[in-house]
Design a protein around this motif. Structure first.
Motif, PDB file in Angstrom:
ATOM      1  N   GLY A 219      12.312  -0.346  -4.312  1.00 36.41           N
ATOM      2  CA  GLY A 219      12.566   0.258  -5.725  1.00 36.41           C
ATOM      3  C   GLY A 219      11.573  -0.146  -6.586  1.00 36.41           C
ATOM      4  N   ALA A 220      12.173  -0.858  -7.687  1.00 37.37           N
ATOM      5  CA  ALA A 220      11.054  -1.705  -8.686  1.00 37.37           C
ATOM      6  C   ALA A 220      10.034  -2.540  -8.109  1.00 37.37           C
ATOM      7  CB  ALA A 220      12.015  -2.261  -9.709  1.00 37.37           C
ATOM      8  N   LEU A 221      10.384  -3.107  -6.733  1.00 38.01           N
ATOM      9  CA  LEU A 221       9.264  -4.041  -6.103  1.00 38.01           C
ATOM     10  C   LEU A 221       8.097  -3.312  -5.977  1.00 38.01           C
ATOM     11  CD1 LEU A 221       8.967  -6.526  -4.643  1.00 38.01           C
ATOM     12  CD2 LEU A 221       9.464  -5.563  -2.806  1.00 38.01           C
ATOM     13  N   PHE A 222       8.050  -1.937  -5.344  1.00 41.50           N
ATOM     14  CA  PHE A 222       7.100  -1.342  -5.018  1.00 41.50           C
ATOM     15  C   PHE A 222       6.581  -0.306  -6.352  1.00 41.50           C
ATOM     16  CE2 PHE A 222       6.995  -2.689  -0.938  1.00 41.50           C
ATOM     17  CZ  PHE A 222       6.213  -1.858  -0.021  1.00 41.50           C
ATOM     18  N   ASP A 223       7.564   0.231  -6.996  1.00 38.61           N
ATOM     19  CA  ASP A 223       7.148   1.044  -8.284  1.00 38.61           C
ATOM     20  C   ASP A 223       6.203   0.395  -9.185  1.00 38.61           C
ATOM     21  OD1 ASP A 223       7.319   3.563  -9.802  1.00 38.61           O
ATOM     22  OD2 ASP A 223       9.120   2.877 -10.748  1.00 38.61           O
ATOM     23  N   PHE A 224       6.798  -0.932  -9.777  1.00 39.63           N
ATOM     24  CA  PHE A 224       6.066  -1.568 -10.581  1.00 39.63           C
ATOM     25  C   PHE A 224       5.453  -2.899 -10.331  1.00 39.63           C
ATOM     26  CE2 PHE A 224       8.768   1.208 -13.453  1.00 39.63           C
ATOM     27  CZ  PHE A 224       7.678   1.640 -14.261  1.00 39.63           C
ATOM     28  N   GLY A 225       5.753  -3.534  -8.983  1.00 44.37           N
ATOM     29  CA  GLY A 225       5.269  -4.693  -8.452  1.00 44.37           C
ATOM     30  C   GLY A 225       3.600  -4.297  -8.100  1.00 44.37           C
ATOM     31  N   CYS A 226       3.410  -2.877  -7.879  1.00 41.64           N
ATOM     32  CA  CYS A 226       2.105  -2.669  -7.493  1.00 41.64           C
ATOM     33  C   CYS A 226       0.995  -2.896  -8.475  1.00 41.64           C
ATOM     34  CB  CYS A 226       2.027  -1.194  -6.709  1.00 41.64           C
ATOM     35  SG  CYS A 226       2.463   0.047  -8.074  1.00 41.64           S
ATOM     36  N   ALA A 240      -7.314 -11.991  -0.979  1.00 43.04           N
ATOM     37  CA  ALA A 240      -5.635 -11.911  -0.670  1.00 43.04           C
ATOM     38  C   ALA A 240      -5.198 -13.189  -0.895  1.00 43.04           C
ATOM     39  CB  ALA A 240      -5.678 -11.360   0.844  1.00 43.04           C
ATOM     40  N   PRO A 241      -3.721 -13.360  -1.357  1.00 43.72           N
ATOM     41  CA  PRO A 241      -3.257 -14.632  -1.587  1.00 43.72           C
ATOM     42  C   PRO A 241      -3.015 -15.418  -0.327  1.00 43.72           C
ATOM     43  CG  PRO A 241      -1.574 -12.818  -1.848  1.00 43.72           C
ATOM     44  CD  PRO A 241      -3.002 -12.206  -1.739  1.00 43.72           C
ATOM     45  N   VAL A 242      -2.776 -16.702  -0.504  1.00 46.37           N
ATOM     46  CA  VAL A 242      -2.599 -17.424   0.742  1.00 46.37           C
ATOM     47  C   VAL A 242      -1.039 -17.160   1.027  1.00 46.37           C
ATOM     48  CG1 VAL A 242      -1.973 -19.789   1.600  1.00 46.37           C
ATOM     49  CG2 VAL A 242      -3.933 -19.193   0.221  1.00 46.37           C
ATOM     50  N   THR A 357      -5.183  -4.181   0.265  1.00 50.83           N
ATOM     51  CA  THR A 357      -4.724  -5.711  -0.125  1.00 50.83           C
ATOM     52  C   THR A 357      -3.572  -5.508  -1.058  1.00 50.83           C
ATOM     53  OG1 THR A 357      -6.855  -6.469  -0.010  1.00 50.83           O
ATOM     54  CG2 THR A 357      -5.103  -7.817  -1.160  1.00 50.83           C
ATOM     55  N   VAL A 358      -3.417  -4.388  -1.961  1.00 48.19           N
ATOM     56  CA  VAL A 358      -2.108  -4.305  -2.563  1.00 48.19           C
ATOM     57  C   VAL A 358      -0.826  -4.272  -1.693  1.00 48.19           C
ATOM     58  CG1 VAL A 358      -0.912  -2.957  -4.009  1.00 48.19           C
ATOM     59  CG2 VAL A 358      -3.202  -3.539  -4.533  1.00 48.19           C
ATOM     60  N   VAL A 359      -1.129  -3.294  -0.475  1.00 43.63           N
ATOM     61  CA  VAL A 359       0.079  -2.821   0.217  1.00 43.63           C
ATOM     62  C   VAL A 359       0.319  -4.160   1.029  1.00 43.63           C
ATOM     63  CG1 VAL A 359       0.893  -1.262   2.147  1.00 43.63           C
ATOM     64  CG2 VAL A 359      -0.720  -0.406   0.286  1.00 43.63           C
ATOM     65  N   ARG A 360      -0.613  -4.909   1.375  1.00 42.02           N
ATOM     66  CA  ARG A 360      -0.327  -6.134   2.214  1.00 42.02           C
ATOM     67  C   ARG A 360       0.596  -7.027   1.407  1.00 42.02           C
ATOM     68  NH1 ARG A 360      -5.069  -9.296   4.200  1.00 42.02           N
ATOM     69  NH2 ARG A 360      -3.720 -10.434   5.300  1.00 42.02           N
ATOM     70  N   ILE A 361       0.235  -7.238   0.165  1.00 38.78           N
ATOM     71  CA  ILE A 361       1.017  -8.077  -0.686  1.00 38.78           C
ATOM     72  C   ILE A 361       2.605  -7.524  -0.795  1.00 38.78           C
ATOM     73  CG2 ILE A 361       1.479  -8.707  -3.159  1.00 38.78           C
ATOM     74  CD1 ILE A 361      -1.700  -9.032  -3.228  1.00 38.78           C
ATOM     75  N   THR A 374       9.034 -17.576   2.036  1.00 39.97           N
ATOM     76  CA  THR A 374       7.631 -17.505   1.843  1.00 39.97           C
ATOM     77  C   THR A 374       7.059 -16.800   2.961  1.00 39.97           C
ATOM     78  OG1 THR A 374       7.799 -19.107  -0.041  1.00 39.97           O
ATOM     79  CG2 THR A 374       5.713 -18.344   0.996  1.00 39.97           C
ATOM     80  N   VAL A 375       6.064 -15.843   2.910  1.00 45.23           N
ATOM     81  CA  VAL A 375       5.562 -15.227   3.686  1.00 45.23           C
ATOM     82  C   VAL A 375       4.032 -15.662   3.647  1.00 45.23           C
ATOM     83  CG1 VAL A 375       4.693 -12.927   4.884  1.00 45.23           C
ATOM     84  CG2 VAL A 375       7.083 -13.156   3.775  1.00 45.23           C
ATOM     85  N   THR A 376       3.489 -16.174   4.730  1.00 41.52           N
ATOM     86  CA  THR A 376       2.071 -16.522   4.812  1.00 41.52           C
ATOM     87  C   THR A 376       1.144 -15.368   5.356  1.00 41.52           C
ATOM     88  OG1 THR A 376       2.583 -18.681   5.150  1.00 41.52           O
ATOM     89  CG2 THR A 376       0.329 -18.259   5.520  1.00 41.52           C
ATOM     90  N   LEU A 377       0.186 -15.041   4.479  1.00 43.37           N
ATOM     91  CA  LEU A 377      -0.701 -13.865   4.868  1.00 43.37           C
ATOM     92  C   LEU A 377      -1.852 -14.247   5.903  1.00 43.37           C
ATOM     93  CD1 LEU A 377      -1.222 -11.713   1.593  1.00 43.37           C
ATOM     94  CD2 LEU A 377       0.552 -11.297   3.585  1.00 43.37           C
ATOM     95  N   ALA A 378      -2.138 -13.518   6.917  1.00 42.48           N
ATOM     96  CA  ALA A 378      -3.174 -13.789   7.587  1.00 42.48           C
ATOM     97  C   ALA A 378      -4.567 -13.577   6.881  1.00 42.48           C
ATOM     98  CB  ALA A 378      -3.250 -13.185   8.861  1.00 42.48           C
TER      99      ALA A 378
END
Length: 379
Positions: A219-226, A240-242, A357-361, A374-378
């Motif tokens: 919902g708002a996570l994708f609509d406005f988090g992007c 990319a973030p850690v 990178t945005v989609v990965r986040i 918490t999710v760690t990014l590769a």
């Protein structure tokens, strides 16, 4: 010797004449090529995204952009837009396949659900047709990576359009950071959203997929988090973030039973953090940002204002950001410049590398909100 001079002079005149004709032809060809580069044929894929209305309103002010086709499977929606816009019915098609075959655009502008972006791109890019989609690029990392692979294979640009890309305030804040005026970046706090899509009266065709977790990603996570993920990736020069930590809420489950309507995302970088707040629960529309450096800060206020406090200053002050100029001030001129090879979009807010990178986040944020971890990014 004297008798041959007229012949030699005549020969020289003929050679000079040919050179002048060749030069004129070359100049005309160059002019026509330049005209072609500054004029683009575009087509629309999908009419279910409400942002298409903004494009159609802006079209008359862009003499360099020719709309040659509109593809939308919903016949009632096609008829609605044909009546509203007074565009000829001949440019409306039931499928993207038929439209591309008959209109041959240089670029498509995609106003479908986010989940349908990949399908639209997979038809256009192999035909060497550029693409600009509305934010975000995709709902899954798998789709984003497939789109990137296709773009690279055919060497065709795929861009993502955000309203905030064309805000002079965001560019001014970015430049102040880059010039060292506030010191090294320490924290970004980014706010985006409104009272909610139903509350602000979006159309039923828009609301239907926007509140569907498969079609919109969340919902708002994708609509406005992007928006925040895009700006953070730009400010961090593609890094990319850690790790990603997210909390979502359903404050209005009676209105939005399938998706979140409020989201907070925390991005951890080695020497900075970004806090992204995307919501369908703000009392007012907002798209603003706080940028904190080691020595000062700059806050953006809507599209053109800044609140600034620099080293040695006791109070903050309000500034008006320098207006952006074409092709950096709107999506259509920017797209035209990219197609004319006047702009390399890599690393920009619209760029494919940025938006993968945005989609990965966003995907990591969705997983973090689901699991509470918490999710760690590769890397």
């Amino acid at each position: 010797m004297q008798r041959r001079c007229p012949i030699v002079h005549a020969h020289l005149r003929r050679c000079l004449s040919r050179l002048l004709i060749a030069a004129s032809t070359l100049q005309l060809t160059s002019a026509l090529q330049a005209q072609t580069q500054d004029h683009i044929r575009v087509a629309i894929v999908g009419l279910v995204h409400g942002h298409v209305q903004g494009f159609l309103r802006s079209l008359p002010s862009h003499n360099n952009v020719e709309l040659v086709g509109i593809a939308e499977p919903d016949a009632a929606l096609r008829q609605k837009y044909a009546a509203q816009t007074k565009l000829p019915e001949s440019i409306f098609f039931a499928s993207e396949t038929e439209m591309l075959a008959k209109t041959h655009p240089q670029a498509i502008l995609v106003y479908s659900s986010i989940a349908d972006h990949r399908k639209a791109i997979e038809q256009a890019v192999p035909q060497h047709i550029a693409v600009m989609v509305e934010k975000p690029l995709a709902t899954t990392v798998e789709d984003a990576e497939a789109i990137a692979k296709l773009s690279k294979q055919y060497n065709v640009p795929v861009l993502t359009n955000y309203e905030t890309t064309w805000y002079a305030s965001n560019t001014a804040a970015y430049q102040m950071l880059g010039e060292g005026k506030i010191g090294d970046l320490r924290k970004l706090v980014i706010h985006d959203g409104h009272r909610g899509p139903k509350e602000i009266g979006v159309g039923p065709e828009f609301l239907g997929w926007l509140t569907d977790p498969k079609q919109n990603g969340a919902g708002a996570l994708f609509d406005f988090g992007c928006y925040g993920a895009d700006l953070a990736t730009w400010f961090l020069h593609g890094e990319a973030p850690v790790s990603v930590t997210a909390i979502t809420l359903q404050i209005k489950p009676d209105i939005y039973p399938k998706v979140d309507d409020d989201a907070t995302i925390l991005l951890k970088y080695p020497h900075a953090q970004a806090i992204i707040q995307g919501s369908w629960n703000w009392p007012f529309d907002r798209k603003d940002m706080e940028v904190y450096g080691a020595k000062g800060y700059v806050d953006t206020v809507k599209a053109d204002k800044l609140r600034v406090r620099l080293p040695g200053e006791t109070d903050e002050r309000v500034e008006i950001a320098t207006p952006l100029t074409a092709p950096q001030d709107n999506s259509l001129d920017y797209l035209t410049a990219v197609l004319a090879h006047k702009i390399d979009p890599r690393g920009d807010l619209t760029a494919l590398d940025t938006n993968v990178t945005v989609v990965r986040i966003l995907a990591a944020a969705r997983e973090s909100a689901r699991t509470g971890r918490t999710v760690t990014l590769a890397h």
